[in-house]
Design an enzyme around this catalytic site. Structure first.
Site, PDB file in Angstrom:
ATOM      1  CE  LYS A  36      -8.225  84.582  21.036  1.00  0.00           C
ATOM      2  NZ  LYS A  36      -8.403  83.518  20.090  1.00  0.00           N
ATOM      3  CG  ASP A  63      -6.719  85.170  17.259  1.00  0.00           C
ATOM      4  OD1 ASP A  63      -5.028  85.276  16.960  1.00  0.00           O
ATOM      5  OD2 ASP A  63      -6.533  84.030  18.568  1.00  0.00           O
ATOM      6  CE  LYS A  65      -2.039  84.449  18.262  1.00  0.00           C
ATOM      7  NZ  LYS A  65      -3.187  83.452  17.970  1.00  0.00           N
ATOM      8  CG  ASP A  68       2.835  84.077   3.516  1.00  0.00           C
ATOM      9  OD1 ASP A  68       3.952  84.532   2.754  1.00  0.00           O
ATOM     10  OD2 ASP A  68       2.317  83.474   3.433  1.00  0.00           O
ATOM     11  N   PRO A  70       5.400  90.694   2.811  1.00  0.00           N
ATOM     12  CG  PRO A  70       6.271  91.994   2.459  1.00  0.00           C
ATOM     13  CD  PRO A  70       6.790  90.769   2.759  1.00  0.00           C
ATOM     14  CB  THR A 127       1.842  83.249  26.791  1.00  0.00           C
ATOM     15  OG1 THR A 127       0.765  83.429  26.092  1.00  0.00           O
ATOM     16  CG2 THR A 127       1.938  84.492  26.637  1.00  0.00           C
ATOM     17  NE  ARG A 218     -10.165  77.408  28.790  1.00  0.00           N
ATOM     18  CZ  ARG A 218      -8.313  77.082  29.226  1.00  0.00           C
ATOM     19  NH1 ARG A 218      -8.244  75.340  28.766  1.00  0.00           N
ATOM     20  NH2 ARG A 218      -7.500  77.587  28.859  1.00  0.00           N
TER      21      ARG A 218
HETATM   22  O1  C5P Z   1     -10.151  79.483  27.685  1.00  0.00           O
HETATM   23  P1  C5P Z   1      -9.337  81.274  28.220  1.00  0.00           P
HETATM   24  O2  C5P Z   1     -10.098  82.320  28.847  1.00  0.00           O
HETATM   25  O3  C5P Z   1      -7.314  80.634  28.013  1.00  0.00           O
HETATM   26  O4  C5P Z   1      -9.541  81.751  26.554  1.00  0.00           O
HETATM   27  C1  C5P Z   1      -7.234  82.611  26.353  1.00  0.00           C
HETATM   28  C2  C5P Z   1      -8.019  82.770  24.836  1.00  0.00           C
HETATM   29  O5  C5P Z   1      -7.130  83.040  24.833  1.00  0.00           O
HETATM   30  C3  C5P Z   1      -7.812  81.182  23.879  1.00  0.00           C
HETATM   31  O6  C5P Z   1      -8.631  81.698  22.677  1.00  0.00           O
HETATM   32  C4  C5P Z   1      -6.570  80.836  23.573  1.00  0.00           C
HETATM   33  O7  C5P Z   1      -6.220  80.614  22.417  1.00  0.00           O
HETATM   34  C5  C5P Z   1      -6.094  82.539  23.770  1.00  0.00           C
HETATM   35  N1  C5P Z   1      -4.566  83.014  23.429  1.00  0.00           N
HETATM   36  C6  C5P Z   1      -4.134  82.912  25.215  1.00  0.00           C
HETATM   37  N2  C5P Z   1      -2.730  82.972  24.984  1.00  0.00           N
HETATM   38  C7  C5P Z   1      -1.740  83.690  24.635  1.00  0.00           C
HETATM   39  C8  C5P Z   1      -2.011  84.222  22.879  1.00  0.00           C
HETATM   40  C9  C5P Z   1      -4.081  83.913  22.780  1.00  0.00           C
HETATM   41  O8  C5P Z   1      -4.686  82.334  26.187  1.00  0.00           O
HETATM   42  N3  C5P Z   1      -0.859  84.292  25.061  1.00  0.00           N
END
Ligand code: C5P
Length: 243
Positions: A36, A63, A65, A68, A70, A127, A218
């Site tokens: 990603k 990613d 997102k 804007d 259409p 989220t 992570r």
């Molecule tokens: O390190 P970690 O596993 O928390 O990374 C999750 C990835 O998913 C990051 O790139 C974060 O920005 C993305 N992300 C998230 N929650 C969301 C949307 C995207 O953690 N709701």
């Protein structure tokens, strides 16, 4: 089975330069099928970093997102197709017309060029947003209601699926049916720490709740042996798929 699981593991390339990104792809591509690339890395490195991942045989989830008018989103989507990305995404809050036009232009471009159509995903409600965040922008409905409403809108517009919290996967699956893709970040295998993620599930729980693929950063990047950590996650995914 490993190949099937590998396609469902998306590593978040949350680094800010090309060399670091390449190190991760080199280290992980054996166990990770998709990488990603988000706003930070893409703004820094541009399309070159997409090609680097592809050169290692990896697929890209772009990613960015988009949100804007259409026409602008549809044209950006076509450019994402030209880069050969496997997945790209938009904000469902951009509305049905924005998504419909994107589907139409992407379909037309892919048919004309003979290229494989990427998977089109929408983010429902981030989220990081709470009920209070929504009220601040004039939306008085509960987060869960908005998530389901926007997932249904995404489906109606012809998109393939959504990015969502694993905690939302079950209700989206119930509302949008078995063929709708649900890609979930916020996943923590049993062996890792929570970091700043608050509402997490394990890979097995996410798959059982209906997730199609998992975005994980992570728990892999901070592990003593990242390739081994990715391997363990693959096994969890394989087990969940088999049960
Ligand atoms: O390190 P970690 O596993 O928390 O990374 C999750 C990835 O998913 C990051 O790139 C974060 O920005 C993305 N992300 C998230 N929650 C969301 C949307 C995207 O953690 N709701």
């Amino acid at each position: 089975m490993k190949q099937e699981a590998r396609k469902r593991l998306i590593f978040a390339l949350d680094v800010d330069d090309f060399t670091a990104a390449e190190e991760w792809v080199k280290k992980l591509h054996e166990n990770v099928g998709l990488f990603k690339i988000g706003k930070q890395l893409f703004t820094r490195c541009g399309p070159e970093v997409v090609r680097m991942v592809q050169d290692y045989g990896g697929d890209v989830f772009l990613d960015l997102k988009y949100h804007d008018i259409p026409n602008t989103v549809a044209k950006a989507g076509v450019e994402a197709c030209k880069l050969g990305v496997r997945i790209f995404n938009v904000h469902a809050l951009g509305g049905e017309e924005m998504m419909r036009k994107t589907v139409a232009e992407v379909d037309a471009y892919c048919a004309e060029s003979g290229s494989e159509r990427p998977m089109l995903l929408a983010v429902t409600i981030l989220t990081s947003s709470t009920e209070q965040t929504l009220r601040g922008v004039g939306i008085d409905r509960p987060v869960e209601e908005m998530v389901v409403l926007l997932a249904q809108l995404t489906k109606a517009a012809g998109f393939d699926g959504v990015v969502a919290s694993p905690k939302e996967a079950e209700m989206i699956r119930a509302a949008c049916g078995p063929d709708f893709a649900i890609i979930t970040p916020g996943v923590r295998p049993l062996f890792s720490t929570m970091d700043d993620q608050k509402r997490v599930t394990t890979p097995a729980e996410a798959i059982a709740a209906g997730a199609t693929a998992l975005v994980i950063g992570r728990p892999i990047s901070a592990a003593a042996d990242p390739l081994e950590a990715a391997g363990k996650i693959l096994l969890e995914i394989e087990d969940a798929l088999a049960s």
